[in-house]
Design an enzyme around this catalytic site. Structure first.
Site, PDB file in Angstrom:
ATOM      1  CG  HIS A 144      41.031  22.337  41.638  1.00  0.00           C
ATOM      2  ND1 HIS A 144      40.283  22.821  40.600  1.00  0.00           N
ATOM      3  CD2 HIS A 144      40.923  23.261  42.622  1.00  0.00           C
ATOM      4  CE1 HIS A 144      39.747  23.979  40.955  1.00  0.00           C
ATOM      5  NE2 HIS A 144      40.126  24.270  42.173  1.00  0.00           N
TER       6      HIS A 144
ATOM      7  CD  GLU B 261      45.771  32.660  43.574  1.00  0.00           C
ATOM      8  OE1 GLU B 261      45.413  33.447  42.674  1.00  0.00           O
ATOM      9  OE2 GLU B 261      44.956  31.947  44.189  1.00  0.00           O
TER      10      GLU B 261
HETATM   11  C1  LIG Z   1      43.470  31.034  41.280  1.00  0.00           C
HETATM   12  C2  LIG Z   1      42.694  30.345  42.338  1.00  0.00           C
HETATM   13  N1  LIG Z   1      42.943  30.634  43.632  1.00  0.00           N
HETATM   14  C3  LIG Z   1      42.249  30.029  44.614  1.00  0.00           C
HETATM   15  C4  LIG Z   1      41.290  29.110  44.316  1.00  0.00           C
HETATM   16  C5  LIG Z   1      40.514  28.420  45.420  1.00  0.00           C
HETATM   17  N2  LIG Z   1      39.167  28.954  45.460  1.00  0.00           N
HETATM   18  C6  LIG Z   1      38.164  28.357  44.808  1.00  0.00           C
HETATM   19  S1  LIG Z   1      36.749  29.187  44.930  1.00  0.00           S
HETATM   20  C7  LIG Z   1      37.427  30.382  45.885  1.00  0.00           C
HETATM   21  C8  LIG Z   1      36.584  31.506  46.359  1.00  0.00           C
HETATM   22  C9  LIG Z   1      36.036  32.331  45.239  1.00  0.00           C
HETATM   23  O1  LIG Z   1      35.045  33.185  45.691  1.00  0.00           O
HETATM   24  P1  LIG Z   1      34.148  34.072  44.740  1.00  0.00           P
HETATM   25  O2  LIG Z   1      34.947  34.559  43.588  1.00  0.00           O
HETATM   26  O3  LIG Z   1      33.493  35.099  45.579  1.00  0.00           O
HETATM   27  O4  LIG Z   1      33.070  33.061  44.146  1.00  0.00           O
HETATM   28  P2  LIG Z   1      31.964  32.199  44.928  1.00  0.00           P
HETATM   29  O5  LIG Z   1      32.639  30.941  45.335  1.00  0.00           O
HETATM   30  O6  LIG Z   1      31.485  32.986  46.065  1.00  0.00           O
HETATM   31  O7  LIG Z   1      30.916  31.899  43.915  1.00  0.00           O
HETATM   32  C10 LIG Z   1      38.766  30.105  46.107  1.00  0.00           C
HETATM   33  C11 LIG Z   1      39.671  30.922  46.930  1.00  0.00           C
HETATM   34  C12 LIG Z   1      41.081  28.806  42.949  1.00  0.00           C
HETATM   35  N3  LIG Z   1      40.190  27.882  42.576  1.00  0.00           N
HETATM   36  N4  LIG Z   1      41.773  29.449  41.995  1.00  0.00           N
END
Ligand SMILES: Cc1ncc(C[n+]2csc(CCOP(=O)(O)OP(=O)(O)O)c2C)c(N)n1
Ligand SMILES: [Mg+2]
Lengths: 342, 325
Positions: free
Chosen positions: B129, B60
């Site tokens: 959230h 972000e």
């Molecule tokens: C700072 C932030 N940006 C966006 C999100 C929304 N979000 C939650 S999980 C996620 C994907 C994360 O993927 P990854 O790091 O590969 O972990 P996985 O879910 O695959 O375990 C996103 C974009 C968030 N929680 N925090």
């Protein structure tokens, strides 16, 4: 990929490496039971979500069981673990009571966070597990902070800091890498590379695909590990723990794994094919892998494995029953725990 | 008029502005191939292509900064935050780079950018959230902050925000995305930033509110009407600049004021309105101003606690009963 120079420090262990010969029957049985416990627990959580007993976001760990299981076995009391929101399995691995974890998922009074945290925010300091964090990447410097505390106290303990392939792109991860390396903090950064961050594959989010190389600019040695093979995970983790305990500074492990379910319960997962998922399930399932080893070595047969399955299911059902019948938190709890007592 | 959901209205606003201005583009996590985490950008990739509808990594601070830089260079970025909770990663860029540059440059460099995404609580997604950022951004000179309730306002305000030469914080609400409203069927439908809307005229008490709480306030007004309390509801729509004229005109009529917001009351929007009304219309007040806001706690996950923590129609009605007794 293209243009990335690999330094000798970063290694890729191929699939199936680390699954060396002399593994005791006991170890294999333990792994089998623990991974099955995670899977059945998560399946049950998924069901209960479908029944409306769990709300909000709920991220399941199904498919990734070998990572947390193998790593936990390389740790000792006093070591700490931290991760993101996909944390139910980390709780169980840290020894949390499945009833209290499930009751947190249903948001009840006897949940581990008294129902205040939910699926994404669980902690068991007793088991060395410090959450359960919802902001992608935020746990990376926190984990480095646990490493800092260990170094400060010269106590020989290590901090295991998990994050996802998507989180690996957050700026604060690199800031944490730099300070951890600069100050030689005993931190094992573990990237759980399940290939997707929500609907974005690593190929679409990341300029250099080899996440194990991410620490090289900071002098952090990295290793890519078959995260579907619990023995490979354990072997790599033991090595990393030894390096950290020997005060050699942080280590980066990239666990190649896969999540079978959607990102969270509301994800239709249109960004990948059913075939892709079923291929991994059929060919690389971490639990089947251990099951095969147990059977091949003559340690187990269908009957004995069915007994294990039954016992695990009973424990999960007990937790689910408890979590459904436990009462909601008292209204007065809304205003407790905002500040710590002096 | 056409009936549109808030989600569709937002999408249409972006599509119309992108059609008429080649400098407008959309950037954020999952906005392109996934069609938006909450499907707000449905169809935009297909129509405008990957050059103008851009999936970012989860970074972000980085992509907010890239958007701001591109805006300084004359483009008109729409930066989507998957939710405003994650914009906290980028709040330094928003406040220090986007909000202050026009001033610091003596008006030489402006930043025409829109930051948009869902704000506030959704359903049981817990403390990290579920935060309302209206007060945070309203604090900052150099920003405009809007928070629509209806689909018509969502569309008209988003179009105004995209055309605005300043950084605009556009606070949406996940629960409202699926709600339908009548929307003027015209590409010229613009709602100017800075004007509140009296959504229900009344004579006994003024209730100022915004976003999802407008619906709760209207619900409360229905209940109150049956008890002989006639509430006037003002949908602020714009938080900064705040339409103080509309608020004061209303208070001069009703002589009572309740402010309603989902966020924490401390140093909140209600505190600001209360201070403004006290300064400018003190003599018209027959009773103290009451603030209704979210409980002063991080939002809990448990269903019963979450309901208790967020203002409900009944909470608002109770405040009105207390004030009008
Ligand atoms: C700072 C932030 N940006 C966006 C999100 C929304 N979000 C939650 S999980 C996620 C994907 C994360 O993927 P990854 O790091 O590969 O972990 P996985 O879910 O695959 O375990 C996103 C974009 C968030 N929680 N925090
Ligand atoms: Mg991932």
């Amino acid at each position: 990929m293209a243009g990335a120079k690999k330094k000798s420090k970063t290694t890729k262990s191929g699939v199936k490496q680390g699954g060396k010969a002399a593994v005791s029957r006991e170890t294999l049985e333990t792994y089998y039971r623990e991974m099955l416990m995670i899977r059945r627990f998560e399946e049950k959580a998924g069901q209960m979500y479908g029944m409306g007993l769990i709300g909000g976001f709920c991220h399941l760990y199904i498919g990734q069981e070998a990572v947390v299981t193998g790593l936990q076995h390389a740790l000792e009391p006093g070591d700490s673990v931290i991760t993101g929101y996909r944390c139910h399995a980390h709780m169980l691995a840290a020894g949390a009571d499945p009833r209290a974890v499930m009751a947190e998922l249903t948001g009840r009074a006897d949940g581990v966070s008294k129902g205040k945290g939910g699926s994404m925010h669980m902690f068991t300091p007793e088991g060395g597990f410090y959450g359960g964090h919802g902001i992608v990447g935020a746990q990376a410097p926190l984990g480095a902070g646990f490493g800092f505390a260990n170094k400060y106290r010269a106590n020989d303990r290590v901090s295991v800091t998990y994050f996802g392939d998507g989180a690996a792109n957050q700026g604060q991860v690199f800031e944490a890498f730099n300070m951890a390396a600069l100050w030689k903090l005993p931190v094992i950064f573990v990237i759980e590379n399940n290939h997707y961050a929500m609907g974005t594959s690593v190929t679409r989010s990341t300029a250099i695909q080899e996440l194990c190389q991410r620490g090289e600019a900071f002098g952090i040695p990295g290793q890519q590990v078959d995260g579907m093979d619990v023995l490979a995970v354990q072997a790599a983790s033991e090595k990393a723990v030894a390096q950290c305990r020997a005060d050699e500074g942080p280590v980066l492990l990239e666990m190649m794994t896969y999540r079978y379910r959607g990102h969270s319960m509301s994800d239709p997962a249109k960004y990948r094919t059913r075939e892709e998922v079923s291929k991994v399930r059929q060919e690389r399932d971490p639990i089947e892998h251990v099951r095969d080893m147990l059977v091949a070595a003559g340690h187990a047969d269908d009957d004995s494995l069915r007994e294990v399955d039954k016992a695990v299911k009973a424990e999960v059902n007990d937790a689910a029953e408890f979590a459904q019948n436990n009462q909601a938190p008292d209204a007065a709890e809304l205003f407790t725990d905002i500040m710590a007592e002096a | 008029m056409v009936e549109l959901t808030v989600r569709e209205a937002l999408r249409d606003a972006m599509a119309e502005e992108m059609r008429s201005d080649a400098d407008v583009f959309l950037m954020g996590e999952e906005v392109a191939e996934y069609q938006g985490a909450y499907k707000v950008s449905q169809g935009l990739l297909e129509e405008f292509g990957a050059r103008r509808v851009i999936d970012t990594p989860i970074t972000e601070a980085g992509f907010a900064g890239i958007g701001i830089g591109a805006a300084m260079a004359g483009l008109k970025p729409i930066v989507e935050f998957m939710t405003f909770n994650f914009a906290m990663q980028a709040i330094d860029q928003i406040v220090n780079s986007a909000a202050k540059t026009n001033y610091m440059s003596g008006g030489l460099v402006n930043v025409p950018i829109v930051f948009r995404g869902p704000n506030g609580a959704a359903s049981r997604v817990a403390a990290q959230h579920s935060q309302c950022y209206a007060a945070w951004y309203a604090h900052v000179p150099g920003l405009k902050v809007v928070a629509p309730f209806s689909a018509a306002d969502a569309k008209g305000l988003l179009k105004a925000a995209i055309r605005d030469p300043n950084p605009v914080i556009f606070l949406e609400n996940e629960i409202l995305y699926g709600q339908s409203f009548d929307v003027p069927d015209s590409a010229d439908h613009i709602v100017p930033i800075g004007s509140a809307n009296v959504v229900r005229p009344g004579s006994d008490v003024t209730i100022t509110t915004f976003s999802i709480m407008v619906g709760k306030a209207l619900e409360a007004a229905e209940a109150l009407a049956g008890e002989g309390i006639d509430a006037e509801i003002i949908d602020l729509r714009s938080i900064r600049p705040l339409d103080t004229e509309t608020i004061i005109t209303s208070v001069e009529k009703t002589n009572r004021l309740i402010t309603v917001e989902e966020g924490w009351p401390t140093a909140g929007i209600g505190a600001e309105i209360s201070a403004t009304v006290t300064e400018r219309a003190f003599d018209f007040l027959d009773a103290p101003v009451l603030r209704v806001g979210g409980s002063d706690v991080p939002l809990p996950y448990a269903a019963n606690l979450e309901t208790l923590a967020l203002p409900q129609a009944e909470t608002i009605a109770d405040a009105a009963r207390k004030l009008c007794r």
